[in-house]
Enzyme design. Sequence first.
Site, short mmCIF file in Angstrom:
data_model
loop_
_atom_site.label_atom_id
_atom_site.label_comp_id
_atom_site.label_asym_id
_atom_site.label_seq_id
_atom_site.Cartn_x
_atom_site.Cartn_y
_atom_site.Cartn_z
N LYS A 80 -24.15 4.33 -26.24
CA LYS A 80 -25.34 4.07 -25.43
C LYS A 80 -25.77 2.62 -25.56
CE LYS A 80 -30.13 5.74 -25.01
NZ LYS A 80 -31.12 6.67 -25.62
N SER A 155 -33.02 9.70 -22.85
CA SER A 155 -32.56 8.45 -22.30
C SER A 155 -31.06 8.19 -22.52
CB SER A 155 -33.35 7.30 -22.93
OG SER A 155 -33.22 7.29 -24.34
N SER A 179 -33.96 12.22 -26.81
CA SER A 179 -33.08 11.47 -25.91
C SER A 179 -31.59 11.71 -26.10
CB SER A 179 -33.36 9.96 -26.05
OG SER A 179 -34.59 9.64 -25.47
#
Length: 465
Positions: A80, A155, A179
């Site tokens: 990420k 996220s 997330s």
Amino acid sequence: MTNPLHLSAAEAAAAIRTRRLSPITLIDAVLDAIARTQSTLNAFVTVDDETARAAAREADAAVMRGDVLGPLHGVPFSVKDLTWTKGLRTTMGSALYREFVPEEDAVPVARLREAGAILIGKTTTPEFGHKPYTDSPVSGVSRNPWDLARTPGGSSGGAAAAVAAGLGPIALGTDGGGSVRIPAACCGVLGLKPTLGRVPHVHAPDGFGNNSYIGPITRTVADMRLMVAAMEGPDPRDPYAFALPTPPAPGALRIGWAPRVGNALLDPEVEALTAAAMRQLGGTVERVEIDLASEEEAFLVILQSSLAGRFGSRLTQDRHLFDPSFVEAIEHGLGRSASEILAATQRRTVLFRQIVALFGRIDVLATPTISAPAPATGLDPFAAFSVGNGAGEAGHIRATWYPYTFPFNLTGHPALSIPCGRTTAGLPVALQLVGRWHEDNLLLDLAARMEEVRPWAQDWPPHAA
């Protein structure tokens, strides 16, 4: 051989060790799949083709030389874009960091490389991970491989979409309020928020008050075990990353079932599927009544004041570069008083003690991961969120959609999201298991049990590679 995109990390590593699969073939297949799906899924913000292919050639040469190989030798992984990667840009989803290239890896990235895994690129994130679905000024909108009109969650939405679609078997996400678990639930894969400190996070802005975790996203329990084993362990730069105790195995399993945690609404299909999955864990079940949704305000005070402390001074000059919802979060934070912030941090301690007391009478807390399947893309994180195909009463998104996840970022307890079926519309549903500190392995043991009786890894979304 099976389509290399459908191999788990464990299967791929075994095939590479026995020379039934070349790392070059595997990396080429994954990079080609990313290129084919990028226009639809938009799961990646940066793909490091050249470096990944060079690493694959060296990994292949190591096999041919008979070198000692790591447990993930030749296996592709993604990271990420909030997590530092040496020599590869890390944008944080923000125009401010569009060209930022770290000089060192985050600890779990370095440890995965040491285990032989090959970094293929960075997956999309909303700006600084501030909202539970994935779009940003840098990368645009990411989409769910089960339904392109829906969000993959956030996220870590790009990471979960990538694993679900076969764009690499394993990925690293971050979890500041759900997330990792929210996008895992939206995309039908596994997502773990480890115990605080189990996986070191040395780049957290506030080491002592940290509530953000780096965690794995995988399709199988075996792959998650491989990732955790490679990443865990002490690091003196993280005040919580000390030597890990080995908790005793519980006797007869005691499950606390909490389908609602102060939230008024829960999608009926989500409730039915998660309850059925929970009952297949075995053990005795106790219905638990606990109000976690009311902890939203303390969570928001901590989150928003932290963002204001980091970026409030940049608003005058750089407001036009930020996502509007990120600006709104900062402005809320700037309006928080010192007494509000102190009360919120003290509330974190109260909640921790409440959860510790709960684990005096149960071994595992089971909940839905989210109250409804993945919604459509383009939602305003400050607008009201509805449950039940728009028919339910609207409320704040954290207290309405994911009241099950963010409280355990505050308390530090490990929490695992496990796929447990799909709705009549074909959308994934997930069960969350929460354990005592350092009992991450118990959660993985239970996930393995569920994987045997209701497997999910063989189910591929319609928009997979």
